[in-house]
Scaffold this active site. Structure first.
Site, PDB file in Angstrom:
ATOM      1  N   HIS A 126       4.844  -3.172  -1.256  1.00 35.38           N
ATOM      2  CA  HIS A 126       3.549  -3.208  -0.583  1.00 35.38           C
ATOM      3  C   HIS A 126       2.664  -2.117  -1.163  1.00 35.38           C
ATOM      4  O   HIS A 126       3.142  -1.068  -1.599  1.00 35.38           O
ATOM      5  CB  HIS A 126       3.689  -2.952   0.918  1.00 35.38           C
TER       6      HIS A 126
ATOM      7  N   CYS B  22      10.751 -10.670   4.585  1.00 37.04           N
ATOM      8  CA  CYS B  22      10.873  -9.203   4.498  1.00 37.04           C
ATOM      9  C   CYS B  22      12.329  -8.755   4.425  1.00 37.04           C
ATOM     10  O   CYS B  22      12.606  -7.584   4.201  1.00 37.04           O
ATOM     11  CB  CYS B  22      10.161  -8.543   5.672  1.00 37.04           C
TER      12      CYS B  22
ATOM     13  N   ASP C 127       5.584   7.527  -2.678  1.00 37.95           N
ATOM     14  CA  ASP C 127       4.899   6.705  -3.678  1.00 37.95           C
ATOM     15  C   ASP C 127       5.868   6.291  -4.790  1.00 37.95           C
ATOM     16  O   ASP C 127       6.605   7.127  -5.323  1.00 37.95           O
ATOM     17  CB  ASP C 127       3.712   7.471  -4.274  1.00 37.95           C
ATOM     18  N   HIS C 128       5.850   4.996  -5.098  1.00 35.12           N
ATOM     19  CA  HIS C 128       6.727   4.413  -6.135  1.00 35.12           C
ATOM     20  C   HIS C 128       8.212   4.594  -5.819  1.00 35.12           C
ATOM     21  O   HIS C 128       9.036   4.692  -6.725  1.00 35.12           O
ATOM     22  CB  HIS C 128       6.380   4.964  -7.525  1.00 35.12           C
TER      23      HIS C 128
ATOM     24  N   GLU D  47      -0.166  -2.255   5.895  1.00 34.68           N
ATOM     25  CA  GLU D  47       0.851  -2.796   4.998  1.00 34.68           C
ATOM     26  C   GLU D  47       0.209  -3.868   4.114  1.00 34.68           C
ATOM     27  O   GLU D  47       0.555  -4.021   2.945  1.00 34.68           O
ATOM     28  CB  GLU D  47       2.010  -3.376   5.812  1.00 34.68           C
TER      29      GLU D  47
ATOM     30  N   HIS E 188      11.045  -5.886  -1.768  1.00 37.67           N
ATOM     31  CA  HIS E 188       9.703  -6.336  -2.152  1.00 37.67           C
ATOM     32  C   HIS E 188       8.767  -5.165  -1.912  1.00 37.67           C
ATOM     33  O   HIS E 188       9.102  -4.225  -1.174  1.00 37.67           O
ATOM     34  CB  HIS E 188       9.272  -7.564  -1.342  1.00 37.67           C
TER      35      HIS E 188
ATOM     36  N   HIS F 155      10.511  -2.065   0.076  1.00 37.40           N
ATOM     37  CA  HIS F 155      11.413  -1.970   1.219  1.00 37.40           C
ATOM     38  C   HIS F 155      12.108  -3.300   1.477  1.00 37.40           C
ATOM     39  O   HIS F 155      11.793  -4.328   0.875  1.00 37.40           O
ATOM     40  CB  HIS F 155      10.682  -1.472   2.481  1.00 37.40           C
TER      41      HIS F 155
HETATM   42 NI    NI Z   1       7.459  -5.992   3.747  1.00 33.36          NI
END
Ligand code: NI
Length: 135
Positions: free
Chosen positions: A42, A34, A80-81, A125, A40, A15
Site C-alpha cells: 500500500h 488482504c 517505509d519500504h 491505506e 501486498h 503487509h
Molecule cells: Ni492490505
C-alpha cells in the site's frame, strides 16, 4: 485559542492480514485478498494533527520542522519500504490493519510530543479507505 496544524507524510509498505489462531479458510473468509500469502503493498498517506495554543513568541502551535523530523524518525525510517509483518517488531504479533498501524504510530508520536498538545492521526491505506485515531 486552540489551533490545529497538520503535517502530511507518506510511506510504502507491504503487509498480510492473517490471524495465526485461525485456519487458512477462516483467514480467507475474513480477510480475502488482504490475506494473500505473498503479501501486498500500500501507499500509505499519513496526516498528523496537533492541536494546541498558539505560542505568543513564535506564533506557532508547534514547529512543523520538529514534527516532520519526529515523523521521519518514528514512522518513515521504521516502516517505509518494509514488510510490516516480517521486518518490524511492532507487527510481529499484531495484525497490521490500518487500525492497528494508526494506534502504533499514535503511541510513537505521542511519546515525542509535550503533554500540552492534543494528537490525532489519520492513516489512508487507499484514497477511499482511511482510519483516524486520537488516543
Ligand atoms: Ni492490505
Amino acid at each position: 485559542m486552540a489551533v490545529s496544524v497538520c503535517r502530511r507524510a507518506h510511506f510504502n509498505a507491504a503487509h498480510r492480514l492473517y490471524n495465526p489462531k485461525w485456519t487458512d479458510e477462516k483467514n480467507q473468509e475474513v480477510f480475502g485478498k488482504c490475506n494473500n500469502y505473498n503479501y501486498h503493498g500500500h501507499n500509505y498517506e499519513l496526516e498528523v494533527w496537533v492541536t494546541g495554543e498558539v505560542d505568543e513568541e513564535t506564533g506557532y502551535v508547534i514547529d512543523l520542522g520538529y514534527l516532520r523530523d519526529v515523523i521521519k524518525t518514528e514512522v518513515e525510517d521504521r516502516f517505509d519500504h518494509k514488510n510490516l509483518n516480517l521486518d518490524t517488531e511492532e507487527f510481529k504479533n499484531l495484525i497490521p490493519t490500518a487500525e492497528n498501524i494508526s494506534i502504533v504510530i499514535w503511541n510513537k508520536l505521542r511519546s515525542r510530543l509535550e503533554n500540552k498538545f492534543e494528537l490525532k492521526v489519520r492513516l489512508y491505506e487507499t484514497p477511499r479507505n482511511f482510519v483516524e485515531y486520537g488516543g
